[in-house]
Design a protein around this motif. Structure first.
Motif, mmCIF file in Angstrom:
data_model
loop_
_atom_site.group_PDB
_atom_site.id
_atom_site.type_symbol
_atom_site.label_atom_id
_atom_site.label_comp_id
_atom_site.label_asym_id
_atom_site.label_seq_id
_atom_site.Cartn_x
_atom_site.Cartn_y
_atom_site.Cartn_z
ATOM 1 N N ILE A 26 -4.937 3.206 -2.401
ATOM 2 C CA ILE A 26 -5.338 4.139 -3.454
ATOM 3 C C ILE A 26 -5.105 5.581 -3.011
ATOM 4 N N SER A 27 -5.470 5.889 -1.770
ATOM 5 C CA SER A 27 -5.290 7.239 -1.240
ATOM 6 C C SER A 27 -3.808 7.593 -1.165
ATOM 7 N N ALA A 28 -2.987 6.631 -0.763
ATOM 8 C CA ALA A 28 -1.543 6.878 -0.719
ATOM 9 C C ALA A 28 -1.000 7.126 -2.129
ATOM 10 N N GLY A 29 -1.541 6.391 -3.115
ATOM 11 C CA GLY A 29 -1.124 6.614 -4.491
ATOM 12 C C GLY A 29 -1.465 8.021 -4.976
ATOM 13 N N VAL A 30 -2.626 8.529 -4.570
ATOM 14 C CA VAL A 30 -3.003 9.904 -4.929
ATOM 15 C C VAL A 30 -2.022 10.894 -4.307
#
Length: 283
Positions: A26-30
């Motif tokens: 999720i953090s990488a997607g952000v």
């Protein structure tokens, strides 16, 4: 019946790794969104003191939630041991009745106590519903009362009734912990604060894109991880949920039930076999 029968085969370590992996993705997607926003020239915000106030308020809300659920979690850690102690104490006290009255018939009561233990264990894994565990407690109480009639001392009878009351109190406490969320409004505010903080970092101007992505990844990772951790430990008895990584250990209860089962009288007793068959039929 359990919602996810395969959950029991997934160890705590693997669940924790899964949680970390989901949060990292999720953090990488952000961060990918941040790169797209940078390429499109949509970085319209500048970091100012008000932004620092948003960070401080979000951290405060998350800290408040974490401290609250950790207190309940530490209390919940004691409950399986307290249940095990109450069951084994009942077993020992009932067996001691024959010392005071050699003619006492206690086999059915002993079977009922052990059966109640297995009912509680099945309930914790959501193989039976809450009404079933209350019914099991009531049946066991009737058997313990019958055993207590062989005692002439009201004090000894009171000890048996006290242990049964302790078990009922612990069952009610688990039910309250399961069904009650810790200050839902504060949880919503923390989620909203984390969302706006992450969105602000995505649309904030920065001199270096890669440095900005690094700090964005770290901050969003910590925020999302803490929020998911708070949601998880808010119910430390959620053994059937695949995403639950931090549940209270039932090892002490399982070992106590094994000891009680191994020490059961050889002859069959109707009072306990009913509870045991009730559990077997739901698994």
């Amino acid at each position: 019946m359990a919602k996810h029968p395969s959950v029991a085969h997934i160890g705590p370590r693997r669940r924790r790794i899964r949680l970390l992996r989901r949060v990292a993705l999720i953090s990488a997607g952000v961060c990918v969104v941040k790169i797209v926003v940078n390429r499109l020239g949509f970085e319209l915000l500048s970091v100012n003191p008000l932004f620092s106030a948003l960070v401080a308020s979000t951290v405060f809300l998350i800290s408040f939630l974490l401290s609250g659920v950790l207190t309940d979690y530490k209390e919940s850690e004691k409950i399986p041991g307290q249940i095990a102690s109450a069951l084994e104490t009942l077993d020992l006290e009932i067996r001691a009745i024959t010392v005071y009255n050699p003619k006492a018939k206690i086999d059915a009561s002993i079977h009922a106590v052990v059966g109640l233990g297995w009912v509680i264990q099945a309930w914790l894994h959501e193989k039976i519903n809450t009404q079933d565990v209350y019914a099991g407690h009531r049946q066991t109480h009737e058997q313990v009362v019958q055993a207590a009639t062989f005692l002439s001392s009201s004090t000894l009878r009171g000890r048996l009734m006290g242990e049964m009351a302790t078990l009922l109190n612990l069952i009610n406490r688990i039910e309250v912990i399961r069904e009650t969320d810790f200050v839902p409004l504060v949880s919503w505010m923390a989620d909203i604060g984390a969302f706006f903080l992450s969105a602000g970092l995505v649309f904030a101007r920065a001199d270096s894109l890669w440095e900005s992505c690094f700090f964005l990844f770290v901050i969003t990772f910590l925020l999302i991880f803490l929020l998911r951790l708070i949601e998880d430990i808010d119910n430390p008895f959620d053994y059937v949920e695949q995403k639950s990584a931090e549940d209270v250990s039932l090892d002490v209860l399982n070992l106590a039930l094994k000891r009680l089962q191994d020490a059961l009288p050889d002859q069959d007793a109707p009072g306990g076999s009913g509870l045991a068959s009730q559990v077997d039929s739901t698994v």
